[in-house]
Design a protein around this motif. Structure first.
Motif, PDB file in Angstrom:
ATOM      1  N   ALA A   1     -16.340  52.089  28.323  1.00  0.00           N
ATOM      2  CA  ALA A   1     -16.802  52.261  29.698  1.00  0.00           C
ATOM      3  C   ALA A   1     -18.126  51.455  29.677  1.00  0.00           C
ATOM      4  O   ALA A   1     -17.974  51.518  31.084  1.00  0.00           O
ATOM      5  CB  ALA A   1     -17.266  53.958  29.813  1.00  0.00           C
ATOM      6  N   LEU A   2     -18.677  51.130  29.418  1.00  0.00           N
ATOM      7  CA  LEU A   2     -20.803  50.511  29.183  1.00  0.00           C
ATOM      8  C   LEU A   2     -19.303  48.722  29.656  1.00  0.00           C
ATOM      9  O   LEU A   2     -20.569  48.445  30.497  1.00  0.00           O
ATOM     10  CB  LEU A   2     -21.226  50.163  28.211  1.00  0.00           C
ATOM     11  N   ARG A   3     -18.927  48.546  29.023  1.00  0.00           N
ATOM     12  CA  ARG A   3     -17.965  46.804  29.474  1.00  0.00           C
ATOM     13  C   ARG A   3     -17.545  46.792  30.804  1.00  0.00           C
ATOM     14  O   ARG A   3     -17.963  46.008  31.866  1.00  0.00           O
ATOM     15  CB  ARG A   3     -17.070  46.686  28.167  1.00  0.00           C
ATOM     16  N   SER A   4     -17.030  48.256  31.603  1.00  0.00           N
ATOM     17  CA  SER A   4     -16.453  48.428  32.100  1.00  0.00           C
ATOM     18  C   SER A   4     -17.487  48.461  33.665  1.00  0.00           C
ATOM     19  O   SER A   4     -16.680  48.054  34.986  1.00  0.00           O
ATOM     20  CB  SER A   4     -15.117  49.568  32.254  1.00  0.00           C
ATOM     21  N   GLN A   5     -18.089  48.964  33.375  1.00  0.00           N
ATOM     22  CA  GLN A   5     -19.369  48.684  34.222  1.00  0.00           C
ATOM     23  C   GLN A   5     -20.491  47.580  34.215  1.00  0.00           C
ATOM     24  O   GLN A   5     -21.141  48.031  35.081  1.00  0.00           O
ATOM     25  CB  GLN A   5     -19.935  50.375  34.277  1.00  0.00           C
ATOM     26  N   GLU A   6     -19.849  47.478  33.816  1.00  0.00           N
ATOM     27  CA  GLU A   6     -20.991  45.886  33.387  1.00  0.00           C
ATOM     28  C   GLU A   6     -21.650  45.906  33.172  1.00  0.00           C
ATOM     29  O   GLU A   6     -23.383  45.325  33.214  1.00  0.00           O
ATOM     30  CB  GLU A   6     -20.553  44.894  34.704  1.00  0.00           C
ATOM     31  N   ARG A   7     -22.188  46.726  32.069  1.00  0.00           N
ATOM     32  CA  ARG A   7     -23.787  46.704  31.756  1.00  0.00           C
ATOM     33  C   ARG A   7     -23.239  46.049  30.443  1.00  0.00           C
ATOM     34  O   ARG A   7     -22.768  46.779  29.395  1.00  0.00           O
ATOM     35  CB  ARG A   7     -23.747  48.791  30.864  1.00  0.00           C
ATOM     36  N   HIS A   8     -24.045  45.115  29.979  1.00  0.00           N
ATOM     37  CA  HIS A   8     -24.137  44.608  28.759  1.00  0.00           C
ATOM     38  C   HIS A   8     -25.014  44.912  27.646  1.00  0.00           C
ATOM     39  O   HIS A   8     -25.994  44.755  27.664  1.00  0.00           O
ATOM     40  CB  HIS A   8     -24.871  43.149  29.843  1.00  0.00           C
ATOM     41  N   ILE A   9     -25.377  46.440  27.517  1.00  0.00           N
ATOM     42  CA  ILE A   9     -25.611  46.754  26.224  1.00  0.00           C
ATOM     43  C   ILE A   9     -25.445  46.972  25.280  1.00  0.00           C
ATOM     44  O   ILE A   9     -24.314  47.461  24.746  1.00  0.00           O
ATOM     45  CB  ILE A   9     -25.642  48.490  26.683  1.00  0.00           C
ATOM     46  N   PRO A  10     -25.981  46.432  24.430  1.00  0.00           N
ATOM     47  CA  PRO A  10     -25.173  46.249  22.869  1.00  0.00           C
ATOM     48  C   PRO A  10     -25.558  47.842  22.221  1.00  0.00           C
ATOM     49  O   PRO A  10     -25.992  48.515  22.269  1.00  0.00           O
ATOM     50  CB  PRO A  10     -26.453  45.593  22.074  1.00  0.00           C
ATOM     51  N   VAL A  11     -24.273  47.557  21.569  1.00  0.00           N
ATOM     52  CA  VAL A  11     -23.716  48.875  20.941  1.00  0.00           C
ATOM     53  C   VAL A  11     -23.201  48.992  19.417  1.00  0.00           C
ATOM     54  O   VAL A  11     -22.608  48.016  18.924  1.00  0.00           O
ATOM     55  CB  VAL A  11     -22.227  49.684  21.773  1.00  0.00           C
ATOM     56  N   ILE A  12     -24.099  50.156  18.791  1.00  0.00           N
ATOM     57  CA  ILE A  12     -23.832  49.920  17.002  1.00  0.00           C
ATOM     58  C   ILE A  12     -23.015  51.231  16.996  1.00  0.00           C
ATOM     59  O   ILE A  12     -23.631  52.610  17.542  1.00  0.00           O
ATOM     60  CB  ILE A  12     -25.274  49.663  16.084  1.00  0.00           C
TER      61      ILE A  12
END
Length: 128
Positions: free
Chosen positions: A69-80
């Motif tokens: 979802a973050l990627r599809s919203q173009e939010r470039h937040i690293p995820v662990i």
């Protein structure tokens, strides 16, 4: 940088969420904790989040779906991503989706610290 970095922690298990929050705060980061991916996505802190640490298995939107979802919203937040039920299919999906780390519970604190350090560096680059 660490004192300004906001780390969002998402886990439906309160003891796990609190333990991760305490570790991350001990490293000097600011934290905000959520019991679901939906609560995080609906919050006002998404834009300032430097890294997301999330459980994989949660009711509703799971950790992998949150990453997507973050990627599809173009939010470039690293995820662990962290899970007690790791399997190679999930690990591959997470890493192919750009995850900074995929850790199995119980995880080594040093592994989380290493992933978090890499995530902050990556987020700093994408914010420029």
């Amino acid at each position: 940088m660490s004192e300004n970095a906001l780390i969002s922690i998402i886990d439906d298990d309160p003891p796990a969420r609190d333990g991760i929050r305490e570790l991350v705060e001990a490293l000097g980061y600011r934290t905000v904790a959520f019991n679901s991916a939906e609560h995080f996505l609906g919050s006002s802190v998404v834009a300032e989040t430097m890294c997301v640490i999330t459980d994989v298995q949660m009711p509703g939107l799971n950790g992998l779906e949150l990453q997507e979802a973050l990627r599809s919203q173009e939010r470039h937040i690293p995820v662990i991503l962290i899970t007690a039920y790791a399997n190679e299919k999930q690990r591959t999906r997470a890493m192919n989706g750009g995850a900074v780390g995929f850790l199995s519970k119980p995880f080594n604190e040093e592994a989380l610290i290493s992933c978090l350090t890499a995530a902050i560096k990556l987020r700093s680059i994408t914010m420029v």
